[in-house]
Write a protein that holds these residues in place. Structure first.
Motif, PDB file in Angstrom:
ATOM      1  N   PHE A 194     -53.946  -9.171  -9.546  1.00 53.67           N
ATOM      2  CA  PHE A 194     -52.554  -8.954  -9.171  1.00 53.67           C
ATOM      3  C   PHE A 194     -52.455  -8.493  -7.715  1.00 53.67           C
ATOM      4  O   PHE A 194     -51.603  -8.977  -6.946  1.00 53.67           O
ATOM      5  N   ARG A 212     -43.485 -16.439  -7.360  1.00 57.13           N
ATOM      6  CA  ARG A 212     -42.824 -16.661  -8.652  1.00 57.13           C
ATOM      7  C   ARG A 212     -43.839 -17.134  -9.692  1.00 57.13           C
ATOM      8  O   ARG A 212     -43.824 -16.683 -10.830  1.00 57.13           O
ATOM      9  N   LEU A 215     -46.140 -14.152 -10.694  1.00 58.02           N
ATOM     10  CA  LEU A 215     -45.468 -13.206 -11.576  1.00 58.02           C
ATOM     11  C   LEU A 215     -45.295 -13.789 -12.970  1.00 58.02           C
ATOM     12  O   LEU A 215     -45.506 -13.106 -13.982  1.00 58.02           O
ATOM     13  N   LEU A 216     -44.937 -15.059 -13.018  1.00 57.33           N
ATOM     14  CA  LEU A 216     -44.762 -15.716 -14.306  1.00 57.33           C
ATOM     15  C   LEU A 216     -46.087 -15.750 -15.069  1.00 57.33           C
ATOM     16  O   LEU A 216     -46.128 -15.490 -16.283  1.00 57.33           O
ATOM     17  N   PHE A 218     -48.682 -13.691 -14.832  1.00 57.97           N
ATOM     18  CA  PHE A 218     -49.032 -12.363 -15.340  1.00 57.97           C
ATOM     19  C   PHE A 218     -48.138 -11.962 -16.504  1.00 57.97           C
ATOM     20  O   PHE A 218     -48.598 -11.334 -17.470  1.00 57.97           O
ATOM     21  N   VAL A 219     -46.887 -12.305 -16.434  1.00 65.16           N
ATOM     22  CA  VAL A 219     -45.969 -12.000 -17.539  1.00 65.16           C
ATOM     23  C   VAL A 219     -46.394 -12.730 -18.812  1.00 65.16           C
ATOM     24  O   VAL A 219     -46.401 -12.160 -19.912  1.00 65.16           O
ATOM     25  N   VAL A 220     -46.788 -13.996 -18.676  1.00 65.70           N
ATOM     26  CA  VAL A 220     -47.223 -14.776 -19.842  1.00 65.70           C
ATOM     27  C   VAL A 220     -48.477 -14.136 -20.470  1.00 65.70           C
ATOM     28  O   VAL A 220     -48.586 -14.035 -21.704  1.00 65.70           O
ATOM     29  N   LEU A 222     -49.356 -10.979 -20.356  1.00 64.13           N
ATOM     30  CA  LEU A 222     -48.975  -9.740 -21.040  1.00 64.13           C
ATOM     31  C   LEU A 222     -48.241 -10.027 -22.341  1.00 64.13           C
ATOM     32  O   LEU A 222     -48.470  -9.352 -23.364  1.00 64.13           O
ATOM     33  N   ILE A 223     -47.361 -11.044 -22.312  1.00 64.70           N
ATOM     34  CA  ILE A 223     -46.641 -11.398 -23.539  1.00 64.70           C
ATOM     35  C   ILE A 223     -47.622 -11.887 -24.602  1.00 64.70           C
ATOM     36  O   ILE A 223     -47.496 -11.554 -25.785  1.00 64.70           O
ATOM     37  N   LEU A 226     -49.144  -8.958 -26.289  1.00 68.65           N
ATOM     38  CA  LEU A 226     -48.278  -7.994 -26.966  1.00 68.65           C
ATOM     39  C   LEU A 226     -48.580  -7.829 -28.455  1.00 68.65           C
ATOM     40  O   LEU A 226     -48.569  -6.699 -28.959  1.00 68.65           O
TER      41      LEU A 226
END
Length: 949
Positions: A194, A212, A215-216, A218-220, A222-223, A226
């Motif tokens: 990151f 973008r 960030l997308l 890294f978000v994927v 983490l999701i 979850l």
């Protein structure tokens, strides 16, 4: 065209070298792959991976690692089987793939030369080889982390088309999802990635869509994690497989550097210096990169992206995990193997930069660069090969030999025996090899994984009673028992019912012990059977319940003792026990200072009312003779080195220690070296059948009646046939006869060649005269024959008035003050007196023990209630004879005058006497001890009342 052909050939040569490196890496890692036994972590991997995927999922949800590695191992073993070779081959596979992946990453960051050097270092990495031969997830997580990091580089490359960048973003996401589902510490790599993505966007000015996309991505990731996040958070808060405490940062950093440089197969005292060399090589690499880049023409200068990438790769995960572990001591350097590519990339780039500097126009620079390059590369490869050789051939790096233990039991166990595993969580490793399951198996404690909070206590007797019912033998397999059974409760309980057998085999990192029971095993009580009960209250914090001697030892081995403790309350302090071995006269012979129970079970872990046993072996002075000895026991901390008070039943302090014994010590099986005796005055005087080797004396001047410490060193030149004693001659007076060793070990029991230390308290004859001259030793056998030796020790005797004759007081009354002073009786000037007149009380004392303090006497005249109407406090004879000058056996006549005021009302009064320490802030009194050795108060009431008129 010719240039294209040359470049093509160079590329082909490069890829050929990478192919060779990969083959070499495979050969190194496959060699002796199944030579060693699976150790616990590996066996647990196999054990868990044999379940179906749903069960693996459920079990890893309650474990400290997520499930992906176990899924892969499950599938792999279904194809290849569950042998040691097959189980480890999966790790080998990813360990080998890391080599070409290191090449492409380094080439992307730097150039082909850097890539070759980095992949060469990875090929011969002792760290990578070690974990490529271990059935665990460390090579997988390292490979996935490097793959994701390489994908990040490609995804951030602006020269690639959008579709190709999108493909690499997908690879990045998939690799990282796999990584976090392989090991939770993959999040440390995500932190590095990151930060590098932010650097690429904001420092390199990459396209805005890169931010973008990053960030997308890294978000994927983490999701995707979850669903598993609650299990991870739960385990981080509940993992009990370690002791509580704080991480030692310097130690952790040292182990990380050692791990990255030479892996697990170099002894630390050597490895730490090799690691320093690797650190120096890394610094040289960094300097070389900076110099080479600055020296290059502007058009050929590379950006600092590769250097930033390598440094972040190395530093961020280390900082991240050290911070995570800062309040948690469960740290192993292998956890940071995932950051090692950062170091290898940095070293590869540095070596390539040195190679570039070799082409410098400056002759001196070329020579210096070539020398440094040759030395650095040679050092890295030679130390790596040294470590690899150790891993292959040095038995010091053998893994826990569960294979050998299981095979030995299979070959030697009898059908009427059982197996006990301590700690019980080792069963996956033992059962992997003990597949016949001929004998019943007891796991103590019965935990799926190690739990440092589940410490065995005497309640383990219940499980032993059930498992060993009707059995006549037991095999005890001990591994990590220092955590599960730090106080050796299980061996102690087995000793109580059986005899431990000699096992003519040893196994790396595992203890195998064998007991046989004379008859069928008889049930054990759940509270310890203490052979010698003896209670002592240590300041309402701990209670000593009793003692026993597990097995008498030879004098050269030490003095063995077992103490039983009970915690009376929870304590935050780490107490130690000080045990001093003394003889009947209180002379010191040996000691041991350590925690009261096991090293891994400090007193702050003890629970209220818990009973804990501690086994001790006190080291004895060289030449200690056999015989019966005693142990004084004190509890202390670093903050309170004087120790806890031993309290009487009424709460009054009795002192700082309690004495237990007698403890038997057997004759030495190995004689001490003369240099170890540290003889103060050497003689080597023949006194057949002995040689007096020398002596040491505690004083060169004394008074009649005083005692002088003397140590004599004897050697039996032949076996004595009589019991000898000796006396010390002070002029025309002789001290009392004493045995050369002690009454329990007369010289007739000595063996030829035996060396014996004798420690004595020699009393100067009380009726002797003033004298000065050399001391002489008179040796006597049982027939009265004598031999005399001049000790060549000048000595002065001064005449002092002492009384060793028992007095005849008016009133006889006995009282024992703390075993050091006895009241013999007293005189009173009058049984009736008038207010305003003095009353004289004369006390008769006997010294019964050696005193180190000047105690003070109090004499009180007391009515029906306090305060006293008259009192006198003074040291004996108004300070003329302080108690530390008393000689054991001496009598003292000690008068005190009480001034009775004129306004004292008439009536009957009593006289109270006692002793106290005026230097103590609490004015602690000496306790009065009854015939059974119990404290009954801190004063004595004289038997004769006083009538005041």
């Amino acid at each position: 065209m010719l240039r294209y052909v040359a470049v093509s050939r160079a590329i082909n040569r490069t890829f050929f070298l990478v192919f060779v490196f990969t083959l070499v890496a495979f050969a190194l890692r496959v060699f002796q792959l199944d030579k060693q036994s699976l150790w616990y972590d590996e066996a647990f991997s196999v054990y868990l991976s044999r379940f179906d995927l749903a069960t693996i999922t459920a079990r890893t949800a309650a474990d400290i690692q997520p499930p992906l590695y176990y899924y892969l191992l499950n599938v792999w073993m279904a194809l290849a089987g569950g042998s040691e070779f097959a189980a480890r081959f999966l790790s080998l596979f990813f360990g080998v793939l890391t080599v070409p992946l290191m090449f492409v990453t380094a080439r992307r960051l730097f150039n082909s030369n850097a890539a070759l050097f980095a992949s060469l270092i990875a090929t011969f990495s002792a760290l990578y080889l070690w974990y490529s031969q271990e059935a665990r997830m460390y090579t997988l997580i390292t490979f996935l982390g490097l793959l994701a990091s390489y994908a990040l580089l490609r995804a951030l490359a602006v020269e690639l088309s959008v579709s190709r960048r999108r493909t690499w973003w997908i690879v990045f996401v998939i690799a990282n999802i796999a990584a976090v589902y392989t090991h939770y510490f993959a999040f440390a790599l995500l932190a590095f990635q990151f930060l590098y993505a932010l650097y690429a966007v904001f420092v390199k000015r990459a396209a805005s869509h890169s931010l973008r996309a990053a960030l997308l991505a890294f978000v994927v990731i983490l999701i995707a994690f979850l669903p598993w996040a609650p299990f991870m958070l739960n385990r981080l808060g509940e993992d009990a497989s370690y002791f509580r405490g704080a991480l030692k940062l310097d130690e952790a950093l040292r182990h990380i550097l050692i791990n990255f440089s030479v892996g697990e197969s170099v002894l630390e005292n050597i490895a730490q210096w090799i690691a320093v060399g690797w650190l120096i090589a890394a610094v040289i690499a960094l300097v070389a990169i900076l110099i080479a880049n600055r020296s290059a023409p502007a058009v050929r200068r590379r950006s600092s992206d590769g250097l930033v990438f390598a440094i972040l790769y190395l530093i961020v995960p280390v900082v991240f995990l050290l911070f995570l572990f800062s309040r948690n001591p469960k740290f192993n350097a292998r956890y940071l193997m995932l950051a090692s590519p950062g170091l290898y990339l940095l070293l590869g780039a540095g070596l390539a930069s040195l190679l570039e500097l070799v082409r410098s126009r400056n002759v001196l620079a070329r020579l210096a660069s070539a020398a440094v390059l040759l030395f650095a590369l040679s050092f890295l490869l030679v130390t790596s090969l040294y470590s690899i050789t150790n891993a292959y051939f040095d038995s010091a790096f053998t893994k826990a030999d569960f294979r050998g233990v299981a095979n030995f039991i299979s070959q030697h166990a009898q059908g009427d025996e059982a197996i006990i595993l301590t700690s019980g969580h080792l069963f996956p490793a033992f059962d992997y090899y003990y597949q016949d399951a001929k004998l019943p198996e007891l796991r103590l404690p019965d935990d799926a994984t190690l739990n440092a909070d589940h410490v065995l206590n005497f309640n383990a007797a219940q499980e032993l009673n059930h498992a060993l019912e009707g059995k006549r033998g037991a095999w005890l397999v001990q591994w990590q028992d220092e955590v599960a059974d730090p106080n050796s409760v299980v061996p102690m309980l087995l000793d109580a019912r059986g005899q431990e057998q000699t096992t003519d085999a040893s196994f790396w990192q595992i203890k195998l012990r064998h007991w046989r029971f004379e008859d069928a095993f008889t049930a054990l009580p759940t509270t310890p059977e203490i052979k010698n009960p003896k209670e002592a209250n240590f300041q309402n914090t701990f209670k000593l319940l009793g003692w026993e001697q597990p097995k008498p030892l030879a004098a050269n081995e030490g003095a063995s003792l077992r103490l039983f403790w009970q915690a009376l309350q929870q304590t935050p302090d780490d107490y130690n026990v000080a045990i001093r071995i003394v003889d009947a006269n209180g002379t010191f012979w040996g000691k041991v200072d350590r925690r009261p129970a096991g090293l891994n079970y400090p007193t702050m872990r003890w629970q209220p009312n818990e009973i804990v046993a501690g086994d001790y072996v006190a080291e004895l002075l060289p030449g200690t003779p056999a015989g019966d000895y005693y142990a004084t026991v004190t509890l202390f901390t670093k903050q309170n080195e004087t120790g806890l008070d031993v309290l009487a039943s009424n709460g009054a302090p009795l002192g700082k220690s309690v004495k237990v014994g007698p403890i038997k010590i057997l004759p030495a099986q190995k004689q001490p070296q003369l240099v170890d005796l540290k003889i103060q005055h050497s003689l080597s005087t023949p006194l057949a059948p002995f040689t007096l080797l020398g002596y040491q004396i505690g004083a060169e001047k004394s008074s009649t009646g005083d005692s002088v410490p003397l140590t004599l060193f004897w050697r039996a030149d032949e076996k004595p046939n009589a019991d000898y004693n000796f006396q010390i001659q002070f002029g025309d007076s002789l001290s009392a006869p004493q045995p050369l060793a002690n009454a329990a070990y007369p010289t007739s029991q000595w063996n030829a060649g035996e060396i014996v230390r004798g420690q004595y308290t020699i009393q100067v004859p009380p009726d002797g005269n003033a004298w000065n001259g050399n001391l002489r030793l008179v040796l006597r056998d049982g027939q009265g024959n004598t031999r005399v030796a001049d000790l060549q020790q000048p000595f002065v005797v001064e005449k002092t008035d002492r009384s060793f004759d028992a007095p005849t007081p008016q009133v006889k009354q006995d009282a024992n003050f703390n075993n050091v002073i006895s009241l013999v009786g007293y005189d009173i000037s009058a049984k009736e007196t008038k207010a305003g007149e003095p009353l004289t009380v004369t006390l008769y004392w006997k010294a019964t023990g050696k005193m180190e303090k000047p105690y003070t006497v109090f004499v009180q005249l007391l009515g029906d209630a306090p305060p006293p109407v008259a009192q006198k406090d003074a040291q004996p004879l108004n300070g003329a004879r302080p108690t530390q000058t008393w000689v054991v056996g001496e009598f003292l006549t000690d008068p005190y005058t009480l001034e009775i005021k004129s306004d004292v009302p008439p009536g009957q009064y009593k006289i109270l006497i006692g002793w106290y320490d005026a230097s103590d802030p609490t004015f602690a009194r000496l306790q009065v001890i009854d015939a059974q050795g119990n404290g009954v108060g801190d004063f004595v009431t004289l038997s004769q009342p006083i009538e005041v008129k």
